[in-house]
Motif scaffolding. Structure first.
Motif, mmCIF file in Angstrom:
data_model
loop_
_atom_site.group_PDB
_atom_site.id
_atom_site.type_symbol
_atom_site.label_atom_id
_atom_site.label_comp_id
_atom_site.label_asym_id
_atom_site.label_seq_id
_atom_site.Cartn_x
_atom_site.Cartn_y
_atom_site.Cartn_z
ATOM 1 N N GLN A 293 30.181 36.092 22.910
ATOM 2 C CA GLN A 293 30.749 34.792 22.585
ATOM 3 C C GLN A 293 31.969 34.496 23.459
ATOM 4 O OE1 GLN A 293 32.523 34.394 18.653
ATOM 5 N NE2 GLN A 293 31.838 32.273 18.526
ATOM 6 N N LYS A 294 32.827 35.486 23.637
ATOM 7 C CA LYS A 294 34.019 35.298 24.464
ATOM 8 C C LYS A 294 33.648 35.117 25.936
ATOM 9 C CE LYS A 294 37.312 37.788 21.540
ATOM 10 N NZ LYS A 294 38.258 38.943 21.464
ATOM 11 N N LEU A 295 32.655 35.851 26.396
ATOM 12 C CA LEU A 295 32.238 35.759 27.797
ATOM 13 C C LEU A 295 31.674 34.373 28.104
ATOM 14 C CD1 LEU A 295 31.823 37.246 30.512
ATOM 15 C CD2 LEU A 295 29.560 37.923 29.678
ATOM 16 N N ASN A 296 30.786 33.900 27.254
ATOM 17 C CA ASN A 296 30.179 32.594 27.491
ATOM 18 C C ASN A 296 31.172 31.450 27.301
ATOM 19 O OD1 ASN A 296 27.697 33.706 28.111
ATOM 20 N ND2 ASN A 296 26.832 33.409 26.076
ATOM 21 N N LYS A 297 32.185 31.680 26.473
ATOM 22 C CA LYS A 297 33.181 30.643 26.217
ATOM 23 C C LYS A 297 34.035 30.351 27.444
ATOM 24 C CE LYS A 297 36.403 29.237 22.587
ATOM 25 N NZ LYS A 297 37.139 29.675 21.356
ATOM 26 N N THR A 298 34.054 31.267 28.407
ATOM 27 C CA THR A 298 34.813 31.025 29.636
ATOM 28 C C THR A 298 34.233 29.858 30.424
ATOM 29 O OG1 THR A 298 33.484 32.551 31.003
ATOM 30 C CG2 THR A 298 35.367 33.485 29.806
ATOM 31 N N GLY A 299 32.941 29.570 30.224
ATOM 32 C CA GLY A 299 32.294 28.497 30.947
ATOM 33 C C GLY A 299 31.971 28.832 32.386
ATOM 34 N N LEU A 300 32.220 30.077 32.771
ATOM 35 C CA LEU A 300 31.982 30.503 34.152
ATOM 36 C C LEU A 300 30.744 31.368 34.301
ATOM 37 C CD1 LEU A 300 35.689 31.353 35.084
ATOM 38 C CD2 LEU A 300 34.377 29.327 35.761
ATOM 39 N N LEU A 330 33.248 37.995 40.112
ATOM 40 C CA LEU A 330 33.900 37.154 39.114
ATOM 41 C C LEU A 330 33.548 37.611 37.704
ATOM 42 C CD1 LEU A 330 35.460 34.627 38.179
ATOM 43 C CD2 LEU A 330 33.328 33.326 38.476
ATOM 44 N N VAL A 331 32.279 37.966 37.485
ATOM 45 C CA VAL A 331 31.850 38.466 36.176
ATOM 46 C C VAL A 331 32.590 39.754 35.833
ATOM 47 C CG1 VAL A 331 29.906 39.367 34.846
ATOM 48 C CG2 VAL A 331 29.585 37.375 36.316
ATOM 49 N N TYR A 332 32.738 40.646 36.801
ATOM 50 C CA TYR A 332 33.487 41.880 36.562
ATOM 51 C C TYR A 332 34.893 41.561 36.079
ATOM 52 C CZ TYR A 332 29.885 44.222 39.416
ATOM 53 O OH TYR A 332 28.709 44.709 39.929
ATOM 54 N N SER A 333 35.540 40.611 36.734
ATOM 55 C CA SER A 333 36.912 40.240 36.378
ATOM 56 C C SER A 333 36.977 39.669 34.964
ATOM 57 C CB SER A 333 37.439 39.215 37.397
ATOM 58 O OG SER A 333 38.722 38.775 37.041
ATOM 59 N N LEU A 334 36.033 38.797 34.629
ATOM 60 C CA LEU A 334 35.996 38.219 33.291
ATOM 61 C C LEU A 334 35.792 39.295 32.232
ATOM 62 C CD1 LEU A 334 33.735 35.103 33.999
ATOM 63 C CD2 LEU A 334 36.200 35.085 33.614
ATOM 64 N N ILE A 335 34.892 40.216 32.516
ATOM 65 C CA ILE A 335 34.596 41.295 31.581
ATOM 66 C C ILE A 335 35.835 42.149 31.348
ATOM 67 C CG2 ILE A 335 33.375 43.499 31.390
ATOM 68 C CD1 ILE A 335 30.909 42.101 32.525
ATOM 69 N N GLU A 336 36.521 42.517 32.425
ATOM 70 C CA GLU A 336 37.708 43.363 32.306
ATOM 71 C C GLU A 336 38.783 42.648 31.507
ATOM 72 O OE1 GLU A 336 37.763 46.407 33.254
ATOM 73 O OE2 GLU A 336 35.892 46.439 34.401
ATOM 74 N N ASN A 337 38.937 41.341 31.704
ATOM 75 C CA ASN A 337 39.946 40.599 30.968
ATOM 76 C C ASN A 337 39.651 40.582 29.479
ATOM 77 O OD1 ASN A 337 41.375 39.982 33.282
ATOM 78 N ND2 ASN A 337 40.403 37.980 33.567
ATOM 79 N N ILE A 338 38.380 40.421 29.121
ATOM 80 C CA ILE A 338 37.997 40.405 27.709
ATOM 81 C C ILE A 338 38.220 41.765 27.070
ATOM 82 C CG2 ILE A 338 36.055 40.142 26.112
ATOM 83 C CD1 ILE A 338 34.932 38.038 28.073
ATOM 84 N N ILE A 339 37.802 42.805 27.778
ATOM 85 C CA ILE A 339 37.977 44.159 27.247
ATOM 86 C C ILE A 339 39.456 44.511 27.089
ATOM 87 C CG2 ILE A 339 37.668 46.619 27.763
ATOM 88 C CD1 ILE A 339 35.102 45.277 26.855
ATOM 89 N N ASN A 340 40.254 44.174 28.068
ATOM 90 C CA ASN A 340 41.675 44.549 28.048
ATOM 91 C C ASN A 340 42.500 43.704 27.102
ATOM 92 O OD1 ASN A 340 41.312 46.575 29.972
ATOM 93 N ND2 ASN A 340 41.612 45.157 31.679
#
Length: 342
Positions: A293-300, A330-340
């Motif tokens: 949900q958080k990943l898709n909410k980025t819209g990216l 970009l996906v890697y960066s988004l994932i790391e931000n959500i996890i951290n």
């Protein structure tokens, strides 16, 4: 045909999507089944007939087609897969089942060329050997897996599919044409069955067309758009080499993303990356549904939820011709931000 390395022993037509492609192919298969028992199903219906359809992990569109064709979702005969981590049919168990139950009876078998969850492939060439022994119609749901034929490394997954009786392919996925576009192929030897299934009857103003080739007599719809046009333009624009690049690029990016998931302590692959789909779950920081949900909410980026082997997971499918390695980063960066952020 040339794009998929298929012989000219097939004829086909365009429909709205894989649901209608599977429906149309299985409708012709149903008519074939009737002829084996000297019954015209299109004329008389399923009178005192029980039509066996066998598969392992059919797409929901196959089940929907069985329902629309009056064959019944619940009447599908399910054969086990090779293991809990596979969606491919166990050919040894399939052969035993057929030998015991359908040695002298006609039946329909639905194979997968690229399952929706994990892009798994049935052992097509091995299964096709059944046609030498048993009276069967073999249909292949190759919605996006058909495009493995364009790949320099993965075309072997389709070995033997030229022996199929019918094939369904989705054009609005890897072919990247506008939505609502698919096609199905049947062997030319089945053309009369296809014509009898879909022909118009008792319409005087169409009388001069009934015995001539006309798409309204070999497809479900009478009124239809020219869906072949965007496909033609795409093929002219990119050609075989263009689609080879698109397919190989998608597969390479899926492998790249799969390696990232494999090495991460926060995620776990639910199945091996076999083509262009990465199926995984979250193992730490937050649950799988919350993370998605958080990943898709980025819209990216957009990934879809799934369930595999009774576990909730995430499905990342790579088909867009514009996706690059920079998008993966970009996906890697988004994932790391959500996890951290937890």
């Amino acid at each position: 045909m040339d794009l998929f390395n298929l012989p000219r022993t097939f004829t086909g037509g365009f429909v709205t999507g894989t649901t209608m492609a599977n429906f149309s192919a299985l409708a012709v298969a149903r008519q074939w089944f009737g002829t084996q028992l000297e019954q015209d199903i299109t004329a008389d219906g399923l009178i005192n007939l029980s039509l066996p359809v066998i598969s392992a992990t059919p797409h929901s569109s196959v089940l929907k087609s069985l329902a629309m064709l009056g064959l019944g979702r619940n009447n599908l005969i399910t054969i086990p897969t090779l293991s809990n981590q596979r969606e491919a049919i166990d050919v040894a168990k399939l052969k035993l089942f057929i030998e015991y139950n359908f040695q002298h009876q006609p039946f329909i078998l639905v194979l997968n060329a690229g399952t929706a969850n994990t892009a798994d492939f049935d052992a097509i060439a091995e299964v096709m050997e059944l046609k030498h022994t048993y009276n069967c119609w073999i249909h292949i749901d190759a919605a996006f897996g058909a495009f493995a034929a364009c790949s320099s490394q993965y075309q072997h997954l389709l070995n033997g599919w030229e022996m199929a009786d019918s094939i369904a392919i989705d054009c609005h996925k890897w072919l990247n044409v506008p939505y609502e576009n698919a096609c199905f192929f049947t062997r030319k030897e089945h053309f009369k069955l296809q014509f009898n299934q879909f022909k118009n009857s008792n319409v005087p103003y169409l009388e001069n067309q009934l015995e001539n080739f006309n798409f309204m007599n070999i497809l479900p719809e009478n009124s239809r758009r020219l869906k072949a046009l965007p496909v033609l333009f795409s093929l002219l624009a990119y050609g075989r080499e263009g689609y080879r690049y698109i397919v190989d690029n998608s597969i390479d990016l899926a492998q790249e993303f799969g390696n990232y998931i494999r090495k991460s302590r926060y995620f776990e692959l639910l199945a091996e990356v076999r083509l262009n789909i990465v199926c995984f779950k979250v193992t730490a920081a937050c649950d799988t549904a919350e993370f998605l949900q958080k990943l898709n909410k980025t819209g990216l980026v957009f990934m879809t939820p799934t369930t595999f082997n009774h576990e909730k997971g995430i499905r990342a499918a790579f088909v867009n011709w514009r996706t690059t390695i920079e998008d993966i980063k970009l996906v890697y960066s988004l994932i790391e931000n959500i996890i951290n952020s937890k």
